[in-house]
Write a protein that holds these residues in place. Sequence first.
Motif, PDB file in Angstrom:
ATOM      1  N   TYR A 161      26.462  38.989  25.099  1.00 14.19           N
ATOM      2  CA  TYR A 161      27.071  39.170  23.779  1.00 14.19           C
ATOM      3  C   TYR A 161      28.598  39.104  23.856  1.00 14.19           C
ATOM      4  O   TYR A 161      29.232  38.367  23.099  1.00 14.19           O
ATOM      5  CB  TYR A 161      26.615  40.511  23.193  1.00 14.19           C
ATOM      6  CG  TYR A 161      27.201  40.822  21.838  1.00 14.19           C
ATOM      7  CD1 TYR A 161      26.634  40.303  20.679  1.00 14.19           C
ATOM      8  CD2 TYR A 161      28.325  41.633  21.716  1.00 14.19           C
ATOM      9  CE1 TYR A 161      27.167  40.583  19.435  1.00 14.19           C
ATOM     10  CE2 TYR A 161      28.869  41.918  20.474  1.00 14.19           C
ATOM     11  CZ  TYR A 161      28.283  41.384  19.342  1.00 14.19           C
ATOM     12  OH  TYR A 161      28.818  41.664  18.116  1.00 14.19           O
ATOM     13  N   ASP A 162      29.183  39.854  24.771  1.00 11.24           N
ATOM     14  CA  ASP A 162      30.651  39.863  24.874  1.00 11.24           C
ATOM     15  C   ASP A 162      31.169  38.509  25.319  1.00 11.24           C
ATOM     16  O   ASP A 162      32.233  38.066  24.894  1.00 11.24           O
ATOM     17  CB  ASP A 162      31.115  40.956  25.843  1.00 11.24           C
ATOM     18  CG  ASP A 162      30.838  42.315  25.267  1.00 11.24           C
ATOM     19  OD1 ASP A 162      31.658  42.799  24.482  1.00 11.24           O
ATOM     20  OD2 ASP A 162      29.761  42.877  25.560  1.00 11.24           O
ATOM     21  N   TYR A 163      30.411  37.835  26.186  1.00  8.69           N
ATOM     22  CA  TYR A 163      30.849  36.523  26.633  1.00  8.69           C
ATOM     23  C   TYR A 163      30.819  35.547  25.455  1.00  8.69           C
ATOM     24  O   TYR A 163      31.744  34.758  25.257  1.00  8.69           O
ATOM     25  CB  TYR A 163      29.987  35.999  27.787  1.00  8.69           C
ATOM     26  CG  TYR A 163      30.626  34.793  28.421  1.00  8.69           C
ATOM     27  CD1 TYR A 163      31.694  34.933  29.314  1.00  8.69           C
ATOM     28  CD2 TYR A 163      30.214  33.510  28.085  1.00  8.69           C
ATOM     29  CE1 TYR A 163      32.327  33.823  29.857  1.00  8.69           C
ATOM     30  CE2 TYR A 163      30.847  32.397  28.618  1.00  8.69           C
ATOM     31  CZ  TYR A 163      31.898  32.562  29.502  1.00  8.69           C
ATOM     32  OH  TYR A 163      32.525  31.466  30.026  1.00  8.69           O
ATOM     33  N   PHE A 164      29.768  35.640  24.642  1.00 11.28           N
ATOM     34  CA  PHE A 164      29.658  34.742  23.477  1.00 11.28           C
ATOM     35  C   PHE A 164      30.787  35.011  22.481  1.00 11.28           C
ATOM     36  O   PHE A 164      31.411  34.082  21.976  1.00 11.28           O
ATOM     37  CB  PHE A 164      28.301  34.954  22.792  1.00 11.28           C
ATOM     38  CG  PHE A 164      28.159  34.177  21.522  1.00 11.28           C
ATOM     39  CD1 PHE A 164      27.860  32.818  21.544  1.00 11.28           C
ATOM     40  CD2 PHE A 164      28.343  34.785  20.288  1.00 11.28           C
ATOM     41  CE1 PHE A 164      27.760  32.085  20.372  1.00 11.28           C
ATOM     42  CE2 PHE A 164      28.239  34.061  19.106  1.00 11.28           C
ATOM     43  CZ  PHE A 164      27.940  32.704  19.155  1.00 11.28           C
ATOM     44  N   LYS A 165      31.046  36.310  22.220  1.00 15.23           N
ATOM     45  CA  LYS A 165      32.016  36.652  21.176  1.00 15.23           C
ATOM     46  C   LYS A 165      33.456  36.438  21.635  1.00 15.23           C
ATOM     47  O   LYS A 165      34.293  36.009  20.865  1.00 15.23           O
ATOM     48  CB  LYS A 165      31.846  38.114  20.747  1.00 15.23           C
ATOM     49  CG  LYS A 165      30.574  38.375  19.947  1.00 15.23           C
ATOM     50  CD  LYS A 165      30.723  37.869  18.527  1.00 15.23           C
ATOM     51  CE  LYS A 165      29.532  38.220  17.660  1.00 15.23           C
ATOM     52  NZ  LYS A 165      29.558  37.587  16.346  1.00 15.23           N
ATOM     53  N   GLN A 166      33.783  36.812  22.890  1.00 22.64           N
ATOM     54  CA  GLN A 166      35.196  36.804  23.294  1.00 22.64           C
ATOM     55  C   GLN A 166      35.455  36.170  24.653  1.00 22.64           C
ATOM     56  O   GLN A 166      36.511  36.374  25.224  1.00 22.64           O
ATOM     57  CB  GLN A 166      35.741  38.239  23.362  1.00 22.64           C
ATOM     58  CG  GLN A 166      35.099  39.225  22.463  1.00 22.64           C
ATOM     59  CD  GLN A 166      35.582  40.632  22.743  1.00 22.64           C
ATOM     60  OE1 GLN A 166      36.702  40.829  23.165  1.00 22.64           O
ATOM     61  NE2 GLN A 166      34.737  41.608  22.520  1.00 22.64           N
ATOM     62  N   LYS A 167      34.453  35.465  25.204  1.00 25.46           N
ATOM     63  CA  LYS A 167      34.595  34.831  26.531  1.00 25.46           C
ATOM     64  C   LYS A 167      35.016  35.867  27.581  1.00 25.46           C
ATOM     65  O   LYS A 167      35.781  35.568  28.502  1.00 25.46           O
ATOM     66  CB  LYS A 167      35.629  33.699  26.495  1.00 25.46           C
ATOM     67  CG  LYS A 167      35.152  32.434  25.787  1.00 25.46           C
ATOM     68  CD  LYS A 167      34.274  31.579  26.693  1.00 25.46           C
ATOM     69  CE  LYS A 167      33.589  30.415  26.022  1.00 25.46           C
ATOM     70  NZ  LYS A 167      32.634  30.735  24.954  1.00 25.46           N
ATOM     71  N   ASP A 182      25.439  32.402  16.325  1.00 24.50           N
ATOM     72  CA  ASP A 182      25.880  33.799  16.359  1.00 24.50           C
ATOM     73  C   ASP A 182      24.973  34.581  17.301  1.00 24.50           C
ATOM     74  O   ASP A 182      23.901  34.100  17.691  1.00 24.50           O
ATOM     75  CB  ASP A 182      25.837  34.418  14.945  1.00 24.50           C
ATOM     76  CG  ASP A 182      26.765  35.627  14.832  1.00 24.50           C
ATOM     77  OD1 ASP A 182      27.442  35.975  15.829  1.00 24.50           O
ATOM     78  OD2 ASP A 182      26.797  36.229  13.749  1.00 24.50           O
ATOM     79  N   GLN A 188      23.728  42.169  18.743  1.00 31.20           N
ATOM     80  CA  GLN A 188      23.504  43.078  19.863  1.00 31.20           C
ATOM     81  C   GLN A 188      22.522  44.178  19.443  1.00 31.20           C
ATOM     82  O   GLN A 188      22.591  44.651  18.304  1.00 31.20           O
ATOM     83  CB  GLN A 188      24.843  43.709  20.234  1.00 31.20           C
ATOM     84  CG  GLN A 188      25.023  43.886  21.695  1.00 31.20           C
ATOM     85  CD  GLN A 188      26.388  44.463  22.037  1.00 31.20           C
ATOM     86  OE1 GLN A 188      27.133  44.898  21.160  1.00 31.20           O
ATOM     87  NE2 GLN A 188      26.696  44.496  23.307  1.00 31.20           N
TER      88      GLN A 188
END
Length: 325
Positions: free
Chosen positions: A215-221, A250, A253
Amino acid sequence: MTFNSNLNLLKAIGRTPCVKLENISKLTGHEVWAKLEFMNPGGSIKDRIAMYMIEKAEREGKIKPGDTIIENSSGNTAMGLAIVCRQKGYKLKIVIRDTTSKEKIKMLEIMGVDVIKVNAALPPEHPDSYNNFAEKYAAENPGVFYIDQHNNLDNNEAHYMSTGPEIWQQMNGRIDYFVAGVGTGGTCTGAGRYLKEQDPGIAVIGVDPVGSIFYDYFKQKKLVKPSRYLIEGLGDEFLIKTAQLEMLDDMIQVTDKQAIEHTFLLVAQEGILSGGSSGANIYGVVTLAKKIRKPSVICTVICDSGYKYLSTVYNDDWLTANNLI
Ligand SMILES: Cc1ncc(COP(=O)(O)O)c(C=O)c1O
């Protein structure tokens, strides 16, 4: 009534029903549909990739009946592989976390699989961890083939070739959103890619457990430190090749508690006894439904059956011990 008389067990994989979740549709104000993947012979969506990856490796001359196959699996790919290996005459070794539900482990043992339990608490970089053991074993033992569902793009291709086209046909092309949990990402991105090719307007939404890094990688790399979670089959501690997150529109989480609550919602509203990852998908659907204004058609996946989780998700002692009720 006509029956297909030319069926063997491997041909019975796939072509699962896709049903309207009538009560969840009423509850959310959108049309919600679900593909019932627990109706595969091994009880999960993973039968599809097990058959596809083995048959692809056979076509490429990488394996032949009599060889040994090894894989790390939370249990469902393992069961799919066990069926395909029995049918085709391969030996099978499965590396499994010692926290996996005991029903899944017992079923594999009954199928004659060599089950190698590894300590789930080992850090991912440890050579004997869940992530490393199988690859190391195959490298050290000639004649052992590592399936590697987490980096083998034949996994995604299996869903591109079967799950995606089936959903498109069964929905008669009427679909606005496809929602699926990301474990290896094969389902979400493989079926999702096929659906987007038919209609670029379809949005593909991944679901990821809190504690996983996707999730964090998708949202903010950003690569966050993974932490423990209990829902089996979803998320990961590493980036993996099959999780082609760049093609998702999208991600949502989900906590263990939300996934469990929605697993029970699925039982209460629809009479579908599923595993926790399907509850995570239903949480994804309900969360998405609250965000979209225009009445829409949402399709998701019921990945496996609740029969595999009677000692965990459907056990009050386990739920209490893990603060889930
Ligand atoms: C129970 C369950 N649900 C969902 C998934 C996720 O599917 P995929 O690996 O295609 O992302 C898995 C994968 O192991 C699973 O076992």
